[in-house]
Structures are given as C-alpha cells and as structure tokens.
Scaffold this active site. Structure first.
Site, PDB file in Angstrom:
ATOM      1  N   HIS A   1      29.217  85.592  99.474  1.00  0.00           N
ATOM      2  CA  HIS A   1      29.870  85.786 100.509  1.00  0.00           C
ATOM      3  C   HIS A   1      31.954  86.200  99.652  1.00  0.00           C
ATOM      4  O   HIS A   1      32.383  87.305  99.882  1.00  0.00           O
ATOM      5  CB  HIS A   1      29.871  84.904 101.184  1.00  0.00           C
ATOM      6  CG  HIS A   1      30.187  86.007 103.118  1.00  0.00           C
ATOM      7  ND1 HIS A   1      30.851  86.256 104.163  1.00  0.00           N
ATOM      8  CD2 HIS A   1      32.471  85.616 103.252  1.00  0.00           C
ATOM      9  CE1 HIS A   1      31.608  86.554 104.908  1.00  0.00           C
ATOM     10  NE2 HIS A   1      32.801  86.176 104.802  1.00  0.00           N
ATOM     11  N   GLU A   2      32.273  85.163  99.627  1.00  0.00           N
ATOM     12  CA  GLU A   2      33.826  84.963  99.172  1.00  0.00           C
ATOM     13  C   GLU A   2      33.811  85.566  98.588  1.00  0.00           C
ATOM     14  O   GLU A   2      35.376  86.121  98.072  1.00  0.00           O
ATOM     15  CB  GLU A   2      34.193  83.772  98.871  1.00  0.00           C
ATOM     16  CG  GLU A   2      33.796  82.720 100.401  1.00  0.00           C
ATOM     17  CD  GLU A   2      34.630  83.051 101.534  1.00  0.00           C
ATOM     18  OE1 GLU A   2      35.270  83.843 101.465  1.00  0.00           O
ATOM     19  OE2 GLU A   2      33.981  82.725 102.359  1.00  0.00           O
TER      20      GLU A   2
ATOM     21  N   HIS B   1      34.910  88.633  98.880  1.00  0.00           N
ATOM     22  CA  HIS B   1      35.956  89.380  99.938  1.00  0.00           C
ATOM     23  C   HIS B   1      36.515  89.415  98.408  1.00  0.00           C
ATOM     24  O   HIS B   1      37.165  90.399  98.079  1.00  0.00           O
ATOM     25  CB  HIS B   1      36.602  88.775 100.143  1.00  0.00           C
ATOM     26  CG  HIS B   1      36.360  88.178 101.670  1.00  0.00           C
ATOM     27  ND1 HIS B   1      35.809  89.242 102.698  1.00  0.00           N
ATOM     28  CD2 HIS B   1      35.608  87.605 102.389  1.00  0.00           C
ATOM     29  CE1 HIS B   1      35.941  88.603 103.695  1.00  0.00           C
ATOM     30  NE2 HIS B   1      35.012  87.683 103.735  1.00  0.00           N
TER      31      HIS B   1
ATOM     32  N   HIS C   1      36.483  92.736  97.184  1.00  0.00           N
ATOM     33  CA  HIS C   1      37.268  93.950  97.220  1.00  0.00           C
ATOM     34  C   HIS C   1      38.974  93.401  97.162  1.00  0.00           C
ATOM     35  O   HIS C   1      39.493  94.370  97.125  1.00  0.00           O
ATOM     36  CB  HIS C   1      37.483  93.687  98.950  1.00  0.00           C
ATOM     37  CG  HIS C   1      37.932  94.765 100.089  1.00  0.00           C
ATOM     38  ND1 HIS C   1      37.489  95.113 101.183  1.00  0.00           N
ATOM     39  CD2 HIS C   1      37.999  96.048  99.571  1.00  0.00           C
ATOM     40  CE1 HIS C   1      37.399  96.072 101.845  1.00  0.00           C
ATOM     41  NE2 HIS C   1      37.045  96.615 100.965  1.00  0.00           N
TER      42      HIS C   1
HETATM   43 ZN    ZN Z   1      34.243  86.453 105.355  1.00  0.00          ZN
END
Ligand code: ZN
Length: 683
Positions: free
Chosen positions: A472-473, A476, A479
């Site tokens: 998940h991290e 990010h 991105h």
């Molecule tokens: Zn998040």
C-alpha cells in the site's frame, strides 16, 4: 547561519547533522526572506506571467519544504523532547504563513490576471491546472468575498476550529471518564491471556487488584470479541456507544457527560453558512468542489447502488451468524453486543488462518525483493540499493529508481519499529519533482513502516497484513516517484483529489492476494518453500469473512455523513438521529439499539477532515478494484496494461482531471462490479 544544515538543500538532507536547535532559526529566516521577496515581487509585477509570478513562488515554497521535510520526518521517526518543541514552534509559524498566503488578495489578483492573460493559452496543461487550482483554493478560502462577508467567513472558520477541538476532547474525556474494575479473572473468561494481562496492567496502573476494562479500542474490542460474560459485554457496549452523548457514562458525577449533541448542531449550521457564503447550496457541494466526484447526486447514487447490491449478501452474513449463535448456546435474539463475539468464534471455526503460521513465509527481505520484481515487471523500473549516504538510523536503506538506465527517483526505506518512532505506516515527500533553476529535481520519498525487526540471526518475518501495508505505502511512493510532471503543485500526489489519492496505493495491495505474485514475495524462512496452496485458499476465504455486513456499515456511515450535510435545512434543522434512522431503515441489516449514539463519537467527520467526504474510502476502493480488474482481464503482469496505468495515472499526478485520466487508462468509466466481486459479494 550558513552552517545550518537545514539550508543544505542541494543534496539529500544531512539527517545526522540536524539538531533541534537548527529548526527555529532556519524557519524564521526562510519565512522572513519569503515574506520580503513576495512583497517585492508583487510590488514590481505589472503583467504577471508564469516566469514572473509562479516560478519564484514555487521556488520559495520548495526551499521551505526541503528545509522542513527532514524536520517533520525526524520528528516522526527519531522523536525527542527538544525536537518536539522545535517542531511545534515550526508548525505554528508555517501554518500562520500558509494562512497569510491563502488570504493574500494581491496574490489572488495576480493569479487571476495570469489566468486571463493571452500567455495562459501557451502554458502546458500542468501549469494551467496549477494556476486554476490556486485560484479555486483562494476562492474557497474566501479571498474574493466582500469585506463584511470575509470577516464572517473568518469568524465561522475560527469557531469551527474551536468546535472541532472541543468535539474530539469530549470523545477523549468520555472515553477516559469511565472504566470497570473487575476483581476476578473468571468474570473475564474467554479473553486471550495477552488481553487479560493488559487488563491486569491497567488495574496496577490505578493501584488496584484484579483487572480494569476501559473504553479504549483495544480493551473494548477484547471484551466484545472474547468475553463469554454476556452481561459484561452489554454493560461495556452501552458505555462505549453512549460516549459523548447526554446519557454518557462517567464515574465522576461532577464531570461529563461531555455531550457532543449541541456541538454537532452548531457545526452543521456553521458549515452550511460557510458553504452558502462561498456560493454553494450546501456543505456537501463545498466538499466535492475539490474532489473527483463531480456532483452530489453522483456520490449519493454511487453509495445507494453499492448498498443495494451489498444488502442481500449482508443479510446472508447475518443469517449465518444468527444460526451459528443459536447453535452455540445463544437462547434469545442476537443483540448488538453479541455480534463481534459470535463473529470472532465463527471466524475461528470456519476461516481460521493463523498470522503466525503465515508470517513464516514472509521474511521482510524476500517480500521487499519480490515487491521490486513486481514493479519491474509492471513498469519496467529497476530498484537499486545505494551505499554511503547520510541517515538517521543504521537500519535505514536508500534506493534509487532507474528507468532505461536513467535515475528517476530515490526513496528511503525505514521499515522496522523502534523506540521514539511514531507507530503506523506512511509515505511522505522528501523532495518533489520539479524544474529547479532550469535543472530537473528528482522526487525522493520516505517509506516508513513499523514491522518487527530481525533479532540476532532470526530474520524479520511479516504477517500478511504487514505485507499488504508495505505494498500500500509503496503504491503511494510510486505515485510520488514515477511522476513526469515538473510543476510542484500538481506533481506526484500533489493536487490529486482526496477521493482518488488512495487509488495507486490500494491498487498495489491487489498483488498480495494473487498466487502468481505471492510466489515472488514468499518463501519459508527456513525451508525456502513457497506459500502452500492450502494456506493461500484459507487466506482468501478469511479475507471476505462478513464482507457484506462490513461493507454495508461503511456505506451507512458514508451516506449519513453525506446526506446530513447535503440536506441540511437552515430553517428546520433535522435531528441527525432521524437522518441516521432513515438511512438504517433503508439499507441496514443490523439496527443498533436506541441508546447507541455512534454519531456523537464520529470524529472523522466532526473533528477530522472527512466532512461530507467519508465516502472517499469506498470511492477509492471502487477505483482501485476496477483498475486491477483490467489486469485480471489482460494478465496481472501484462506490460502493456502496466504501461497504460503508468502513463495515464502514475506519471500524471494532479496535472489533469483524474476522471478523464482514469477513462484513458480503463477505456471507460469505473464501475462497482470489481469491488463487489473482490469482496465476494458477487460471483
Ligand atoms: Zn494510503
């Protein structure tokens, strides 16, 4: 001053040299310089252009960010008293400066002039977008209101900020204002030993014998999930769900009840006034002005459709639970305080999967390498370890990201828990991609987690939850790092609407549930075996346990939040309880008892930033599931699909309309089908 390491911003931050004493002098000096430069800039500005208006502002902001980023980072990962003081002082100063800029009418006029100048048409779309976003934000801050209304705006804002603090203080006081002392462990039968131990610790903390149960989440949940004593469960449940209401339980009669009811009324009324001052019909419209959703109806329709499709499965979930409870000794109706208890037992019986057993297959180093292999397959990027860099702790790693042989980004990896490090996991910006004095500044990210560190020669082993967190991290992080936008305000995660910013992160999690990908990230730390198929099947089955009921609950909260703000009637404000009751009647399968005042503790929307925006969680889940379904259709390692995601989503950041970008990637608008399927709600 020149030896202050916070001014050393050309290279990566010199973390080891930064002391608390450096913070205030650096921030003071940078802010003074920025204020002076801005006045001079605006005074000499006749025809604002990108070069004369935006570039100098972006440079100064970047300078400030590069000085502040290591401070805020160290505050999170190497906290100490001195740094905490310096950090708070810095935050206050930066906030004041930010507000000042947001209220600067001359600056706003300059942006307006640029947006209407002939030059504007020649700017690239990232530049145009950043100017338009800036103008929108000025307007939302009330800058172009007439003076009397501007004053009113300021007063409402201040009062709302007081109310928000009061709301969360009430929740905290009500949570702490009650506990239950229990003499005998038999009364807590069913609790795992670790939970019993912490209840014993709590009692010792109050110099009492026996055990103490509190309304803090871990203690409350332990009782609700495990305590066989139904009367006790009911008592704790009543206390918990009445927090911060008129019938709040408090042990000290002279205090409490810390009732948030009147606060909620005032907050809703003020938000409505604020929205109308800015020209919106209601606060829900104000909320989506900065989000991906384009109309309030779109949000309500979306949630309603999701609710309608989910409800039949939630009904089955509930029926299964009821049947299980009766078969396991429950004599009468299943009550609110029985749900978690029988739910946990059912889960153990039918979907038992041990995180302890799983973690044997996920040594941190293997997961990390597997993650890098996966992103290499998807986006053609190479992750290479760097040596000999300045750091804040010996466990920290620095990597560079290469594409076609060029370095395009870097990231710090700080994944182990230790003292004085904030809990949880997050990605943060160290450097943002932009053009700096004609030179490209590469993005740099911090990736922080709190996993169990290796002990001696025993490697760090991750639970599957932790593996998912890491992905998940990292999503990010991608991105932020893979952006090709050179304008800081819309580069990477900047300028991405709130309801879409979780798309790349939740999207990455999908690979943690695919056999083909799991084979790359798992290997038994002793035998080297990959994750057995049987364990994988159990893991997948447990993932969707009671997914219908859980999803419906989140939709109920989202609808309540949104409709409460959207349908607010200033002449005849409706009791929020009635709004909630109506929504429950329409969609819920479980109706909580009348004394449940869940809304009085709904801090996300009354004291956090989620007002009329709680739906964002589900919105982003739909996007990430729908995006992944394209990979399911075309192959989860299909390079062409990966490139489309890279080029349309990750590289573009906030530089274009996200709904348009999404359509370009997916070939159509998103829909809820994949989310329902991934949650086992549809086949
Ligand atoms: Zn998040």
């Amino acid at each position: 001053m020149s030896d202050n390491p916070l001014f050393d911003v050309e290279q990566l931050p010199p973390f080891s040299k930064i002391q608390a004493g450096h913070v205030e002098p650096a921030i003071d000096r940078l802010l003074t310089d920025a204020r002076t430069a801005l006045s001079a800039q605006l005074a000499g500005l006749s025809e604002p252009s990108w070069k004369t208006l935006v570039e100098p502002i972006e440079s100064r902001d970047d300078q400030l960010n590069k000085a502040w980023s290591p401070v805020s980072h160290l505050h999170a990962v190497c906290n100490n008293d001195d740094l905490r003081k310096a950090y708070s002082a810095g935050v206050a100063k930066l906030t004041e400066y930010g507000t000042e800029l947001g209220q600067n009418k001359d600056l706003f006029n300059a942006y307006q002039a640029l947006a209407t100048a002939p030059e504007f048409g020649n700017l690239n779309c990232a530049q145009q977008r950043s100017v338009n976003d800036a103008i929108r934000n000025f307007k939302l801050a009330g800058v172009d209101l007439p003076e009397d209304k501007q004053e009113m705006y300021g007063e409402i804002k201040n009062r709302l900020s007081e109310l928000s603090t009061a709301f969360s203080n009430n929740v905290m006081d009500a949570t702490q204002g009650w506990y239950k002392h229990i003499a005998e462990s038999t009364e807590l039968a069913g609790l795992p030993q670790s939970q019993l131990d912490s209840a014993g610790q709590q009692a010792k903390g109050k110099s009492l014998e026996g055990y103490i149960v509190t309304l803090d989440i871990p203690s409350y949940f332990a009782v609700m999930q495990y305590a066989d004593n139904r009367v006790l469960r009911e008592e704790i449940y009543r206390a918990y769900v009445s927090r911060a209401s008129a019938s709040s339980f408090c042990l000290d009669d002279s205090k409490g009840p810390w009732d948030n009811g009147p606060l909620i009324e005032e907050i809703l009324s003020l938000r409505h006034q604020l929205a109308q001052l800015l020209g919106f019909n209601n606060y829900a419209e104000r909320s989506i002005a900065t989000k991906m959703a384009s109309a309030t109806e779109e949000v309500v329709d979306f949630l309603t459709e999701l609710a309608n499709k989910t409800r039949p499965v939630a009904e089955q979930d509930l029926a299964e639970l009821k049947a299980f409870a009766s078969a396991n000794g429950l004599q009468d109706e299943l009550q609110a305080w029985d749900l978690a208890y029988y739910g946990e037992k059912l889960k153990q019986e039918q979907y038992s999967v041990s995180q302890e057993e799983l973690r044997q297959y996920f040594p941190a180093a293997k997961v990390q390498q597997g993650l890098f292999t996966i992103v290499n397959k998807l986006y053609g990027i190479d992750v290479v370890a760097e040596e000999g860099f300045d750091t804040w702790h010996e466990d920290v790693e620095l990597y560079r990201v290469e594409k076609d042989g060029d370095v395009i980004a870097r990231f710090y990896f700080d994944i182990y828990a230790r003292e004085n490090k904030r809990g949880g996991a997050w990605m943060d910006e160290c450097r943002v991609r932009r053009i700096n004095n004609g030179k490209l500044q590469l993005p740099v990210a911090y990736l922080v987690c709190n996993f169990t560190p290796p002990i001696g020669d025993k490697p760090s082993l991750l639970t599957h939850d932790e593996v998912t967190t890491l992905f998940h991290e990292f999503g990010h992080g991608l991105h932020h790092m893979l952006t090709k936008v050179d304008v800081a305000a819309v580069s990477g995660i900047n300028g991405v609407p709130w309801d879409a910013v979780e798309l790349p992160s939740q999207f990455m999690e999908n690979w943690c549930w695919q056999g083909e990908a799991l084979a790359m990230i798992s290997s038994h730390h002793e035998t080297g075996e990959p994750l057995p198929g049987d364990l994988l099947r159990k893991l997948l089955a447990a993932k969707n346990f009671q997914a219908g009921m859980q999803m419906l609950r989140q939709i109920e909260f989202s609808l309540f939040d949104f409709l409460l703000h959207q349908n607010y009637n200033a002449d005849h404000p409706e009791d929020p309880q009635k709004v909630l009751d109506r929504i429950r009647k329409n969609i819920a399968v479980v109706t909580p008892p009348v004394f449940n005042k869940f809304q009085n503790g709904f801090s996300h929307i009354f004291s956090g930033g989620y007002a009329a925006g709680y739906y964002s969680y589900k919105w982003a889940e739909v996007l990430s599931a729908d995006a992944f379904s394209k990979f399911e259709e075309e192959g989860i390692f299909n390079q062409r699909t990966g490139r489309r995601f890279l080029e349309n989503i990750l590289e573009k950041g906030g530089s274009q309309d996200i709904a348009e970008l999404y359509k370009k990637f997916r070939g159509r608008q998103s829909n809820i089908d994949a989310l329902l399927r991934h949650n086992g709600i549809t086949a």
